[in-house]
Design a protein around this motif. Sequence first.
Motif, short mmCIF file in Angstrom:
data_model
loop_
_atom_site.label_atom_id
_atom_site.label_comp_id
_atom_site.label_asym_id
_atom_site.label_seq_id
_atom_site.Cartn_x
_atom_site.Cartn_y
_atom_site.Cartn_z
N ILE A 131 -0.10 -9.63 -5.86
CA ILE A 131 1.28 -9.82 -6.29
C ILE A 131 1.83 -8.49 -6.81
O ILE A 131 1.23 -7.84 -7.67
CB ILE A 131 1.38 -10.89 -7.39
CG1 ILE A 131 0.88 -12.24 -6.87
CG2 ILE A 131 2.80 -11.00 -7.91
CD1 ILE A 131 1.70 -12.82 -5.74
N GLY A 132 2.95 -8.10 -6.28
CA GLY A 132 3.57 -6.84 -6.68
C GLY A 132 3.13 -5.65 -5.85
O GLY A 132 3.72 -4.57 -5.95
N CYS A 133 2.12 -5.86 -5.01
CA CYS A 133 1.63 -4.77 -4.16
C CYS A 133 2.59 -4.55 -2.99
O CYS A 133 3.16 -5.51 -2.45
CB CYS A 133 0.23 -5.10 -3.66
SG CYS A 133 -0.50 -3.86 -2.58
N GLU A 134 2.77 -3.29 -2.59
CA GLU A 134 3.61 -3.01 -1.42
C GLU A 134 2.86 -3.45 -0.16
O GLU A 134 1.69 -3.14 0.03
CB GLU A 134 3.93 -1.53 -1.34
CG GLU A 134 4.90 -1.05 -2.41
CD GLU A 134 5.36 0.38 -2.16
OE1 GLU A 134 5.12 0.89 -1.06
OE2 GLU A 134 5.95 0.96 -3.08
N VAL A 135 3.58 -4.17 0.71
CA VAL A 135 2.93 -4.70 1.90
C VAL A 135 2.45 -3.58 2.81
O VAL A 135 1.49 -3.74 3.57
CB VAL A 135 3.90 -5.65 2.64
CG1 VAL A 135 5.04 -4.89 3.31
CG2 VAL A 135 3.16 -6.48 3.68
N GLY A 136 3.10 -2.41 2.75
CA GLY A 136 2.68 -1.28 3.56
C GLY A 136 1.30 -0.77 3.19
O GLY A 136 0.62 -0.12 4.00
N GLN A 137 0.86 -1.06 1.94
CA GLN A 137 -0.48 -0.66 1.52
C GLN A 137 -1.55 -1.58 2.11
O GLN A 137 -2.72 -1.22 2.18
CB GLN A 137 -0.58 -0.66 -0.01
CG GLN A 137 0.35 0.35 -0.67
CD GLN A 137 0.29 0.27 -2.17
OE1 GLN A 137 -0.42 -0.56 -2.74
NE2 GLN A 137 1.03 1.14 -2.86
N LEU A 138 -1.15 -2.77 2.50
CA LEU A 138 -2.09 -3.74 3.06
C LEU A 138 -2.17 -3.67 4.58
O LEU A 138 -3.24 -3.83 5.15
CB LEU A 138 -1.68 -5.16 2.64
CG LEU A 138 -1.59 -5.42 1.13
CD1 LEU A 138 -1.03 -6.80 0.88
CD2 LEU A 138 -2.94 -5.27 0.47
N LEU A 139 -1.03 -3.42 5.21
CA LEU A 139 -0.98 -3.36 6.66
C LEU A 139 -0.93 -1.91 7.11
O LEU A 139 -0.05 -1.16 6.71
CB LEU A 139 0.26 -4.10 7.19
CG LEU A 139 0.39 -5.56 6.75
CD1 LEU A 139 1.66 -6.16 7.33
CD2 LEU A 139 -0.82 -6.36 7.19
N THR A 140 -1.87 -1.52 7.95
CA THR A 140 -1.93 -0.15 8.46
C THR A 140 -1.39 -0.14 9.88
O THR A 140 -1.34 -1.17 10.54
CB THR A 140 -3.37 0.38 8.46
OG1 THR A 140 -4.16 -0.44 9.33
CG2 THR A 140 -3.96 0.33 7.07
N PRO A 141 -0.99 1.01 10.42
CA PRO A 141 -0.46 1.05 11.79
C PRO A 141 -1.46 0.49 12.78
O PRO A 141 -2.65 0.71 12.68
CB PRO A 141 -0.22 2.54 12.03
CG PRO A 141 0.00 3.11 10.67
CD PRO A 141 -0.91 2.32 9.75
N ALA A 142 -0.97 -0.25 13.76
CA ALA A 142 -1.83 -0.87 14.76
C ALA A 142 -2.36 0.17 15.72
O ALA A 142 -1.79 1.24 15.89
CB ALA A 142 -1.05 -1.95 15.53
N THR A 143 -3.46 -0.17 16.38
CA THR A 143 -4.07 0.76 17.33
C THR A 143 -3.21 0.93 18.57
O THR A 143 -3.40 1.88 19.31
CB THR A 143 -5.45 0.23 17.75
OG1 THR A 143 -5.31 -1.12 18.23
CG2 THR A 143 -6.39 0.22 16.56
N ASP A 144 -2.25 -0.01 18.78
CA ASP A 144 -1.42 0.10 19.96
C ASP A 144 -0.12 0.84 19.68
O ASP A 144 0.83 0.75 20.44
CB ASP A 144 -1.10 -1.28 20.55
CG ASP A 144 -0.30 -2.13 19.57
OD1 ASP A 144 -0.15 -1.73 18.40
OD2 ASP A 144 0.19 -3.19 19.99
N GLY A 145 -0.08 1.57 18.56
CA GLY A 145 1.09 2.38 18.26
C GLY A 145 2.12 1.66 17.44
O GLY A 145 3.26 2.12 17.33
#
Length: 205
Positions: free
Chosen positions: A58-72
């Motif tokens: 809770i309160g965490c930025e979603v960008g810290q959890l999801l990394t760029p996909a291998t397909d670009g």
Amino acid sequence: LEEIVVERTREIAVSELRYRGLVERAPDCIFTVDHEQRVQLTNEAAERLFGMKREQLIGCEVGQLLTPATDGGAGTLAEVVARAARGVVAMNVKGAKGELIEVEVSVAADASAAEPLTTLIVRDVSERKRGEAQMRVQSTALGSALKYYQVWLQRVGGVLIILFGLYALGVFKFAFLQQEQRVHLDRKPLGYLGTLVVGIAFGAG
């Protein structure tokens, strides 16, 4: 008017409890994030996948959890939402042990709320991907084996065709091909099942 407000408030509270119950029991990770891309609501599945407690998520930025996909693919929420409008987004997340896990992300935006909210559904597809990869390996191994023995299979098939041709001409006599097996019934079987069995036997010759 006061009774209407109380009843409406009660209905909203019950609806919210039902929604939270559905979110909590969902097998997929669910994140509800605000306009600042911070997690406002999540579930137990997300705790297991990321190895983090609810208070940490809770309160965490979603960008810290999801990394760029291998397909670009993109890692920012705005880009994910834009891509998800065309279908499911393939991405990677860092699991509880630090390993990269393949996931599929679908997005639903809620513009009716007082504050714009976005719900992300994150599905772990790593097991499915491994199963698909294993099936491809097995299919490739079977294809390679058939290709390796293709010449011998062709030769054996050719020999069998020649032998059956000579048998048809009467040059050779194979005793096992001249045997006949019949079943003689003293009584005819009754009922639909008996009719079915007799029909199958007649069709088989």
